[in-house]
Enzyme design. Structure first.
Site, PDB file in Angstrom:
ATOM      1  N   SER A   6       0.756  -1.236   0.062  1.00 22.78           N
ATOM      2  CA  SER A   6       0.004   0.019   0.001  1.00 22.78           C
ATOM      3  C   SER A   6       0.986   1.200   0.155  1.00 22.78           C
ATOM      4  CB  SER A   6      -0.849  -0.108   1.139  1.00 22.78           C
ATOM      5  OG  SER A   6      -1.803  -1.045   1.188  1.00 22.78           O
ATOM      6  N   GLU A  30      -1.659  -0.901  -3.919  1.00 23.87           N
ATOM      7  CA  GLU A  30      -2.727  -0.391  -3.464  1.00 23.87           C
ATOM      8  C   GLU A  30      -2.693   0.872  -2.978  1.00 23.87           C
ATOM      9  OE1 GLU A  30      -6.315  -1.629  -0.088  1.00 23.87           O
ATOM     10  OE2 GLU A  30      -4.213  -1.689   0.840  1.00 23.87           O
ATOM     11  N   TRP A  31      -3.389   1.894  -3.605  1.00 25.03           N
ATOM     12  CA  TRP A  31      -3.300   3.222  -3.102  1.00 25.03           C
ATOM     13  C   TRP A  31      -4.693   3.362  -2.013  1.00 25.03           C
ATOM     14  CZ3 TRP A  31      -6.174   7.783  -5.988  1.00 25.03           C
ATOM     15  CH2 TRP A  31      -6.006   9.048  -5.207  1.00 25.03           C
ATOM     16  N   ARG A  32      -4.111   3.573  -0.952  1.00 23.34           N
ATOM     17  CA  ARG A  32      -5.150   3.988   0.209  1.00 23.34           C
ATOM     18  C   ARG A  32      -5.648   5.469   0.117  1.00 23.34           C
ATOM     19  NH1 ARG A  32      -5.318   0.815   4.904  1.00 23.34           N
ATOM     20  NH2 ARG A  32      -6.493   2.483   5.722  1.00 23.34           N
ATOM     21  N   ARG A  62     -10.549   3.265   2.642  1.00 24.34           N
ATOM     22  CA  ARG A  62     -11.065   2.689   3.741  1.00 24.34           C
ATOM     23  C   ARG A  62     -11.598   3.330   4.615  1.00 24.34           C
ATOM     24  NH1 ARG A  62     -11.561  -1.054   2.798  1.00 24.34           N
ATOM     25  NH2 ARG A  62      -9.851  -2.221   2.177  1.00 24.34           N
ATOM     26  N   HIS A 118     -13.998  -5.895   6.681  1.00 22.25           N
ATOM     27  CA  HIS A 118     -12.821  -5.795   7.429  1.00 22.25           C
ATOM     28  C   HIS A 118     -13.149  -5.678   9.123  1.00 22.25           C
ATOM     29  CE1 HIS A 118     -10.987  -4.205   3.733  1.00 22.25           C
ATOM     30  NE2 HIS A 118      -9.991  -4.779   4.249  1.00 22.25           N
ATOM     31  N   LYS A 143     -12.369 -10.320  -0.326  1.00 18.14           N
ATOM     32  CA  LYS A 143     -11.243 -10.222   0.620  1.00 18.14           C
ATOM     33  C   LYS A 143     -11.818 -10.005   2.058  1.00 18.14           C
ATOM     34  CE  LYS A 143      -7.673  -6.602   2.164  1.00 18.14           C
ATOM     35  NZ  LYS A 143      -7.602  -5.302   2.425  1.00 18.14           N
ATOM     36  N   ARG A 186      -0.485 -14.914   6.360  1.00 23.04           N
ATOM     37  CA  ARG A 186       0.233 -14.053   5.376  1.00 23.04           C
ATOM     38  C   ARG A 186       1.116 -14.896   4.560  1.00 23.04           C
ATOM     39  NH1 ARG A 186      -1.215  -8.669   6.058  1.00 23.04           N
ATOM     40  NH2 ARG A 186      -2.254  -8.109   8.277  1.00 23.04           N
ATOM     41  N   GLN A 209       1.292  -7.067   9.645  1.00 25.36           N
ATOM     42  CA  GLN A 209       1.922  -7.036   8.230  1.00 25.36           C
ATOM     43  C   GLN A 209       3.604  -7.364   8.498  1.00 25.36           C
ATOM     44  OE1 GLN A 209       1.131  -3.767   5.855  1.00 25.36           O
ATOM     45  NE2 GLN A 209      -0.921  -4.459   4.991  1.00 25.36           N
TER      46      GLN A 209
END
EC number: 4.2.1.10
Length: 225
Positions: A6, A30-32, A62, A118, A143, A186, A209
């Protein structure tokens, strides 16, 4: 599995300063966009899409209710997604299905939806129902990212993922157990049938992460003959 990293710029200047060479080992960006003020997103979009031209890109807003940084009404959420998607055609569009369920029909024009759920509090007991509903809508990607509090939470999600992938081999799934105890999910994405794993560069976008460089090392070890 593909590795997703991200980018989370908080201003146009930060977006312009992104060193794309540091993201070369990522398979998907991923562009948050939720790290920006609502009115800044469309101003920053050209810089992001120019920086990562030719790369697979996920556009994600998000919202706070799903662990993000921005508060939007359902109408604002959908309008922003449609505007960015209409101009820039990102490869994937994240849509928080359960938080904006009433607007889902307005998104059916997009064949590249990542229908997401989420939960930063727990691994809910109705995970099978959540996965089942998302899968029934046959999006580009399902997801699910939930917080793990113990080993059983992790094993449950991994088992559900394996089962759903076995029954729906054409559907792409991405499932993540967040938190330290969930890190194995992961790493074991290929085992469970999860198509992507999210790695970090500089700042993690979710608990547990693993850095991109370490994920690449782990992949190399697992792929050794």
């Amino acid at each position: 599995m593909k590795l997703v990293v991200s980018v989370m710029p908080k201003s146009l200047e930060e977006a312009q300063e992104i060193d794309v060479s540091r993201y070369e080992e990522a398979d998907i960006i991923e562009w948050r966009a939720d790290f920006l003020a609502k009115d800044d997103i469309l101003n920053v979009a050209p810089a992001i899409f120019e920086k990562f031209a030719g790369r697979e890109l996920i556009f994600t807003l998000r919202t706070r209710q799903e662990g993000g940084e921005i508060e939007l009404s359902d109408d604002e959420y959908v309008a922003l997604i449609k505007e960015v998607a209409g101009f820039y055609q990102p490869d994937y569009i994240d849509f928080e299905y359960f938080s904006h369920k009433g607007k889902f029909e307005e998104m059916l024009e997009f064949p590249n939806l990542v229908l997401s759920y989420h939960n930063f509090e727990e691994t809910p007991e109705n995970m099978m129902e959540i996965l089942s509903e998302l899968t029934s809508l046959t999006p580009k990607v399902v997801k699910v990212s939930v917080m793990a509090h113990n080993e059983q939470d992790v094993l449950d999600l991994m088992n559900y993922t394996r089962g759903f992938k076995t029954l729906n081999p054409e559907q792409d799934f991405v499932t993540i157990s967040m938190g330290k105890v969930g890190r194995i999910s992961r790493i074991a994405a290929d085992l469970t049938g999860s198509s992507w794993s999210f790695a970090s560069q500089d700042m993690a976008s979710a608990p547990g992460q693993i850095s991109l460089s370490n994920m690449k090392k782990i992949q190399e070890i697992l792929n050794e003959n």
